[in-house]
Design a protein around this motif. Structure first.
Motif, PDB file in Angstrom:
ATOM      1  N   GLN A  53       0.797  -1.316   0.028  1.00 55.58           N
ATOM      2  CA  GLN A  53      -0.023   0.023   0.177  1.00 55.58           C
ATOM      3  C   GLN A  53       0.887   1.368   0.086  1.00 55.58           C
ATOM      4  O   GLN A  53       0.686   1.994  -0.656  1.00 55.58           O
ATOM      5  CB  GLN A  53      -0.948   0.010   1.392  1.00 55.58           C
ATOM      6  N   ASN A  54       1.868   1.046   0.932  1.00 54.35           N
ATOM      7  CA  ASN A  54       2.794   2.328   1.192  1.00 54.35           C
ATOM      8  C   ASN A  54       3.499   2.604  -0.298  1.00 54.35           C
ATOM      9  O   ASN A  54       3.793   3.582  -0.767  1.00 54.35           O
ATOM     10  CB  ASN A  54       3.816   2.288   2.224  1.00 54.35           C
ATOM     11  N   THR A  55       3.866   1.635  -0.897  1.00 58.58           N
ATOM     12  CA  THR A  55       4.644   1.675  -2.299  1.00 58.58           C
ATOM     13  C   THR A  55       3.740   1.980  -3.119  1.00 58.58           C
ATOM     14  O   THR A  55       4.106   3.019  -4.064  1.00 58.58           O
ATOM     15  CB  THR A  55       5.106   0.112  -2.705  1.00 58.58           C
ATOM     16  N   ILE A  56       2.658   1.851  -3.225  1.00 57.70           N
ATOM     17  CA  ILE A  56       1.695   2.250  -4.525  1.00 57.70           C
ATOM     18  C   ILE A  56       1.575   3.896  -4.211  1.00 57.70           C
ATOM     19  O   ILE A  56       1.563   4.578  -5.220  1.00 57.70           O
ATOM     20  CB  ILE A  56       0.336   1.258  -4.431  1.00 57.70           C
ATOM     21  N   VAL A  57       1.317   4.337  -2.899  1.00 53.53           N
ATOM     22  CA  VAL A  57       1.327   5.771  -2.640  1.00 53.53           C
ATOM     23  C   VAL A  57       2.327   6.526  -3.059  1.00 53.53           C
ATOM     24  O   VAL A  57       2.400   7.105  -3.727  1.00 53.53           O
ATOM     25  CB  VAL A  57       0.813   5.779  -1.239  1.00 53.53           C
TER      26      VAL A  57
ATOM     27  N   LEU B 216      -6.283   7.566   1.983  1.00 55.05           N
ATOM     28  CA  LEU B 216      -4.762   7.578   2.432  1.00 55.05           C
ATOM     29  C   LEU B 216      -4.095   8.625   1.688  1.00 55.05           C
ATOM     30  O   LEU B 216      -3.431   9.387   2.410  1.00 55.05           O
ATOM     31  CB  LEU B 216      -4.475   6.058   2.259  1.00 55.05           C
ATOM     32  N   ILE B 217      -4.213   8.759   0.420  1.00 55.40           N
ATOM     33  CA  ILE B 217      -3.452   9.744  -0.233  1.00 55.40           C
ATOM     34  C   ILE B 217      -4.049  10.998   0.155  1.00 55.40           C
ATOM     35  O   ILE B 217      -3.121  12.021   0.365  1.00 55.40           O
ATOM     36  CB  ILE B 217      -3.827   9.701  -1.639  1.00 55.40           C
ATOM     37  N   ALA B 218      -5.433  11.100   0.308  1.00 55.16           N
ATOM     38  CA  ALA B 218      -5.841  12.747   0.517  1.00 55.16           C
ATOM     39  C   ALA B 218      -5.401  13.053   1.917  1.00 55.16           C
ATOM     40  O   ALA B 218      -5.166  14.116   2.005  1.00 55.16           O
ATOM     41  CB  ALA B 218      -7.511  12.584   0.707  1.00 55.16           C
ATOM     42  N   ASN B 219      -5.348  12.084   2.971  1.00 59.34           N
ATOM     43  CA  ASN B 219      -4.767  12.584   4.462  1.00 59.34           C
ATOM     44  C   ASN B 219      -3.262  13.049   3.947  1.00 59.34           C
ATOM     45  O   ASN B 219      -2.761  14.225   4.917  1.00 59.34           O
ATOM     46  CB  ASN B 219      -4.943  11.291   5.071  1.00 59.34           C
TER      47      ASN B 219
END
Length: 524
Positions: A293-297, A330-333
């Protein structure tokens, strides 16, 4: 962006005991001894949940008749813990227990194909749909254990046990309702199996951000924090203390990562299994999901920052991402922290755009969006899902920016007390920890303001991901630091944050975890 820090009282010069008692007084809590030590009298009688007796009768008959059970769990942390409580409880009486959980972020039974399931009794936890969605269950007995707002004119042929149904604690989460139902079953069966499932109810309550000023919620959480039995919770926590912070920053993020990457079965298995090897493998899978998930972000951020360049003068920023992972929120935060204004993170759909909206610097961004009458929203005031049609998309962008054109964004933070750095003693930190053990929505962790910090050494952790400032025997930390390390050039600065303690290596430090900081003159 205008920053405003408000402090409830000036505690400089006061002792630790007086600081804590004044904090409770300012928060409107008269009996802070009882607040810190809730007791069994705080648990609302089990039979105050409507239909709890009828639901028990269905379970009792099902066990006597050897019926097959299906537990249908919702997809978030409250849903997974709700499902695990019910599954584990029933397994004390029968091996005829199956379970199901949706993929991704789909809630409820609307698209569930019951014809593929060989079951007699369906127990749906932590979700409720419109009554027509339950017509497919004809021939089955259905129990719903839930806490969400009940649809108008709900007349489905089901047995509904809900904290939203004329119950004095509507802030009891799905996992709380399920646990209380199992407690009721224990009373009727003369057993005590639910006692060892209360840690799961605690996770659900904290993760679903239920009001922690509720005496019942605090009592359930107190029981759970002092009776950790679940193998999955133990594995994630390791040697760390099981408290609100452990749920909010350890357990819930792993379940949320699974949710975003369509691994909900792994999240439910985490709480169901008692096999340590299986649990260790599940935790490893969930941690891998969080890393993915963090890698995608991270991979999306260059494109997102490129989109930002043309919007730096806008009051509201719009970003379109191309990913199948459910990570828009998650990205918006991350973006509101970086750009300090409201944002939308959306994905193109067949009919338009769908994703997440996040407010910043305004009290209720959702109301602005709703007042455009050009977008659908669902969620909280400053964190919500949204859908915008193709035909409305451009007009919506223009209108929301026009509505906020003359609004001055204000980032207001409220601290409990202002202190001097030398007042941060081990005794005060221990007091803060005891209070913060059961914290969350409605009762936020205690916070402090410390001003005019000088004579400090600047460092970092995790290759520059986190800021670390040393001032004597106090370490000041800003997790996921987005600023510049060079700006801490010896200038006096002030912070707002929380107190804790811990070790770096073998060395013990008093710690302040920064929520925000300012330099002399109000610069950030």
């Amino acid at each position: 962006m205008k920053k405003q820090w408000d402090v409830k009282f000036d505690g400089r010069g006061l002792g630790s005991g007086e600081i804590i008692s004044t904090i409770f007084d300012k928060r409107g809590i008269e009996d802070f001894s009882h607040f810190l030590n809730p007791n069994e009298d705080d648990l609302i009688p089990l039979d105050r949940l409507h239909n709890i007796n009828k639901a028990f009768e269905i379970i009792d008959e099902g066990l006597i008749m050897g019926y097959k059970f299906l537990v249908y769990a919702d997809v978030d942390c409250d849903g997974a813990t709700s499902g695990a409580i019910m599954i584990r409880y029933l397994r004390n009486f029968t091996d005829k227990v199956d379970w199901y959980i949706n993929e991704g972020k789909e809630h409820g039974v609307k698209n569930f194909d019951i014809s593929a399931c060989d079951t007699d009794i369906v127990i749906i936890v932590d979700s409720i749909n419109e009554p027509e969605c339950y017509e497919k269950f004809k021939g089955k007995q259905v129990i719903i254990l839930d806490h969400h707002i009940i649809p108008d004119n709900f007349n489905a042929n089901v047995t509904l046990v809900s904290s939203a149904n004329d119950y004095t604690n509507p802030q009891l989460s799905g996992a709380g309702v399920v646990w209380k139902f199992c407690k009721y079953c224990d009373e009727m069966f003369l057993t005590d199996y639910a006692d060892n499932l209360v840690d799961l109810a605690t996770c659900g309550l904290i993760a679903d951000m239920m009001d922690m000023t509720s005496e019942e919620n605090r009592y359930i959480c107190s029981l759970g924090f002092n009776n950790v039995q679940n193998t999955g919770i133990k594995k994630i926590n390791g040697s760390y203390k099981f408290d609100s912070q452990a749920v909010s920053f350890g357990i819930a993020p792993l379940v949320n990562a699974a949710n975003r990457l369509n691994l909900n079965t792994e999240a439910l298995k985490l709480f169901i299994s008692e096999d340590e090897k299986e649990v260790a493998k599940t935790v490893k899978n969930l941690k891998s999901a969080k890393e993915e998930q963090n890698t995608i972000v991270s991979d999306l951020m260059p494109s997102i920052r490129e989109q930002a360049k043309s919007q730096l003068d806008n009051k509201v920023m719009f970003f379109v991402v191309d990913t199948d992972a459910g990570i828009s929120g998650l990205i918006a935060n991350k973006l509101i922290a970086e750009y300090q204004r409201p944002v939308f993170v959306l994905k193109k759909t067949d009919k338009g755009y769908a994703g997440s909206g996040r407010g910043y610097g305004v009290e209720d961004f959702k109301s602005y969006v709703d007042n455009t009458e050009l977008a659908w929203t669902g969620g909280h005031e400053n964190a919500f899902g949204t859908e915008i049609s193709d035909e409305n998309y451009i007009e919506f962008q223009q209108k929301i920016n026009e509505m906020l054109a003359n609004v001055e964004f204000t980032d207001t933070k409220l601290a409990d007390v202002e202190l001097n750095l030398e007042q941060i003693t081990d005794q005060l930190i221990d007091s803060f920890k005891s209070v913060n053990k059961i914290s969350g929505e409605g009762f936020k962790p205690l916070s402090v303001v410390v001003r005019n910090i000088t004579d400090y050494d600047v460092g970092y952790m995790s290759g520059g991901k986190h800021l670390k400032i040393s001032v004597g025997d106090v370490v000041i930390i800003k997790w996921n630091f987005n600023g510049s390390f060079e700006e801490f050039d010896g200038r006096p600065f002030s912070i707002i944050g929380g107190l804790t303690s811990g070790y770096f290596g073998r060395t013990y430090y008093k710690q302040i975890i920064i929520d925000d900081y300012m330099f002399e003159g109000g610069d950030t």
